[in-house]
Scaffold this motif. Structure first.
Motif, short mmCIF file in Angstrom:
data_model
loop_
_atom_site.label_atom_id
_atom_site.label_comp_id
_atom_site.label_asym_id
_atom_site.label_seq_id
_atom_site.Cartn_x
_atom_site.Cartn_y
_atom_site.Cartn_z
N ARG A 261 -6.66 -15.58 43.92
CA ARG A 261 -5.43 -16.33 44.62
C ARG A 261 -4.30 -15.51 44.53
O ARG A 261 -3.43 -15.61 45.43
N THR A 262 -3.87 -15.25 43.27
CA THR A 262 -2.85 -14.39 42.93
C THR A 262 -2.43 -13.32 43.93
O THR A 262 -1.50 -12.94 44.38
N GLU A 265 -1.85 -14.35 47.57
CA GLU A 265 -0.45 -14.72 47.80
C GLU A 265 0.34 -13.57 47.65
O GLU A 265 1.47 -13.59 48.42
N SER A 268 0.07 -12.05 51.31
CA SER A 268 0.82 -13.11 52.27
C SER A 268 2.37 -12.63 52.01
O SER A 268 2.99 -12.40 53.27
#
Length: 285
Positions: A261-262, A265, A268
């Protein structure tokens, strides 16, 4: 001939007037040789040259911006493809986990991990000069996806180990509840070995046959209880170790899930648009 302009009154004489009075203004008498004297043609030429440079610079800037924007979009698309491919490989194997036998699943996983290794290599080869750091962030995402899949696989292996350990422990779980079990578990290994030595010593010196037989029975019972004690303690140790290993695998899956997830992100953020981040949940084992 140049078209002159009076530096004082700004009068522009005709060609005939310039020929009649080449050095002085026919209107006010000012000298054309004054430092303020200007010619229209040079000024117009400078203005045109300056305008041309500005136009060329604007066109060049627009072309460069368009090229850079295109290259950036190509780069972001390549990284997005890598992330989607990683998601697909992990998703496929997790879906198969429910339909395949454990043996079939464990046989298939190495091939998908090899696919992720190839994907990692191709991701690292992406040129990210237009968005520095984007390739590295995407590589972390792919690498974490591989680690997650590996952790899920190890979790399955530990589940099998735990199942076997639980089965082995059930064979001896009632032992502590028996009188002999409670007695032998309360003794240390040194005390058990001391009893064994004293019993065998008594057997060796005993001359009465019936008494010797009784001592041999006691020694044999002592040996059986010692073996049961060892088997019980071994099964308990294995159960505890299997449970600890299972918990460790769960922590690894949770940790790699957070890393995914990190990293997603960060990709992104660097790319300036939402990317396909897969927040994996810990699957049931």
């Amino acid at each position: 001939s140049r078209l002159m302009k009076c530096p004082k009154c700004k009068y522009e004489p005709t060609m005939a007037e310039q020929q009649q009075s080449p050095d002085d203004c026919v209107k006010c008498g000012a000298s054309f040789s004054s430092p303020a004297a200007e010619t229209e043609s040079p000024r117009r030429g400078v203005w045109i040259a300056t305008l041309s440079i500005v136009v060329i610079a604007c066109i060049a800037s627009a072309v460069f911006w368009g090229y850079s924007s295109h290259q950036r979009n190509v780069l972001v698309s390549q990284v997005e493809t890598s992330m989607r491919t990683a998601n697909g490989l992990v998703s496929e194997i997790l879906d198969d986990k429910a339909s395949l036998t454990k043996a079939g699943y464990l046989e298939k996983v190495p091939r998908r991990i090899a696919d992720l290794d190839d994907l990692l290599a191709s991701t690292l080869a992406i040129n990210d000069q237009h968005v520095p750091g984007l390739t590295a962030a995407a590589a972390v995402y792919v690498r974490a996806s591989r680690a997650f899949l590996n952790a899920v696989t190890e979790d399955l292996r530990q589940s099998l180990r735990l199942s076997m350990a639980e089965s082995g422990y059930r064979l001896y779980e009632s032992y502590p509840l028996t009188l002999d079990g409670a007695k032998y578990l309360a003794m240390s290994q040194a005390e058990i070995e001391a009893i064994n030595r004293s019993t065998l010593s008594a057997v060796s010196v005993e001359t009465d046959l019936s008494r010797k037989i009784e001592l041999l029975r006691v020694a044999n019972e002592h040996a059986k209880q010692t073996e049961k004690r060892i088997a019980y303690l071994k099964s308990l140790d294995e159960l505890r170790a299997a449970r600890a290993a299972k918990e460790q695998r769960l922590r690894e899956m949770d940790s790699t899930g957070r890393t995914i997830r990190t990293a997603g992100e960060r990709v992104s953020g660097l790319s300036g648009r939402p990317m396909p981040i897969q927040s994996w949940e810990i699957p049931g084992s």
